[in-house]
Design a protein around this motif. Structure first.
Motif, PDB file in Angstrom:
ATOM      1  N   UNK A  74       0.838  -1.205   0.000  1.00 31.47           N
ATOM      2  CA  UNK A  74       0.000   0.000   0.000  1.00 31.47           C
ATOM      3  C   UNK A  74       0.870   1.252   0.000  1.00 31.47           C
ATOM      4  N   UNK A  75       1.924   1.235   0.791  1.00 31.95           N
ATOM      5  CA  UNK A  75       2.857   2.366   0.805  1.00 31.95           C
ATOM      6  C   UNK A  75       3.556   2.479  -0.543  1.00 31.95           C
ATOM      7  N   UNK A  76       3.979   1.353  -1.105  1.00 32.17           N
ATOM      8  CA  UNK A  76       4.668   1.367  -2.394  1.00 32.17           C
ATOM      9  C   UNK A  76       3.774   1.946  -3.497  1.00 32.17           C
ATOM     10  N   UNK A  77       2.488   1.670  -3.455  1.00 32.88           N
ATOM     11  CA  UNK A  77       1.571   2.193  -4.475  1.00 32.88           C
ATOM     12  C   UNK A  77       1.546   3.719  -4.474  1.00 32.88           C
ATOM     13  N   UNK A  78       1.612   4.313  -3.308  1.00 33.31           N
ATOM     14  CA  UNK A  78       1.535   5.773  -3.197  1.00 33.31           C
ATOM     15  C   UNK A  78       2.898   6.460  -3.242  1.00 33.31           C
ATOM     16  N   UNK A  79       3.936   5.755  -2.821  1.00 27.59           N
ATOM     17  CA  UNK A  79       5.256   6.374  -2.665  1.00 27.59           C
ATOM     18  C   UNK A  79       6.350   5.540  -3.322  1.00 27.59           C
ATOM     19  N   UNK A  80       6.125   5.128  -4.558  1.00 27.86           N
ATOM     20  CA  UNK A  80       7.066   4.226  -5.240  1.00 27.86           C
ATOM     21  C   UNK A  80       8.443   4.854  -5.458  1.00 27.86           C
ATOM     22  N   UNK A  81       8.546   6.149  -5.373  1.00 24.86           N
ATOM     23  CA  UNK A  81       9.866   6.777  -5.511  1.00 24.86           C
ATOM     24  C   UNK A  81      10.710   6.616  -4.246  1.00 24.86           C
ATOM     25  N   UNK A  82      10.085   6.112  -3.160  1.00 26.49           N
ATOM     26  CA  UNK A  82      10.797   5.971  -1.893  1.00 26.49           C
ATOM     27  C   UNK A  82      10.932   4.536  -1.403  1.00 26.49           C
ATOM     28  N   UNK A  83      10.195   3.593  -2.004  1.00 23.42           N
ATOM     29  CA  UNK A  83      10.235   2.195  -1.555  1.00 23.42           C
ATOM     30  C   UNK A  83      10.024   1.253  -2.737  1.00 23.42           C
TER      31      UNK A  83
END
Length: 111
Positions: free
Chosen positions: A95-104
């Motif tokens: 879920x975090x990767x979907x929103x913040x793929x530039x960081x994770x």
């Protein structure tokens, strides 16, 4: 960048490794890093308490690295429960990767 590696054996999630820093904000205000830390350490704590199982853990004293593995000596029931909790952790990380793929980044590996 946070690199999360998911390790599976016989389709069971048996270990994970998280390294790096998101650098999505100033130190102490990096929400991505804080979220990933809370999720991964929460999973480790849940396995310890709910499965009555001590994971094989390696971590950096300075932060930025955590490896956790279900030990081979665990019972099949403990392995199943711990793997289920790891799967729940993975859903949160994705879920975090979907929103913040530039960081994770999350990658899957088989053994």
């Amino acid at each position: 960048m946070i690199d999360a590696k998911i390790y599976r054996k016989d389709s069971r999630l048996f270990a994970f490794e998280v390294s790096g820093h998101a650098n999505s904000g100033p130190y102490g205000y990096d929400l991505v890093c804080a979220a990933v830390s809370a999720i991964t350490f929460g999973a480790v704590n849940a396995v310890s308490k709910l499965c009555k199982l001590e994971l094989d853990i390696t971590q950096s004293p300075d932060g930025g690295y955590l490896y956790a593995e279900i030990p081979e000596t665990a019972s099949d029931l403990q392995k199943d429960k711990a793997s289920f909790l790891f799967e729940s952790m993975l859903v949160s990380l994705e879920t975090i990767e979907q929103e913040y793929s530039e960081f994770i980044t999350i990658t899957n590996h088989s053994k």
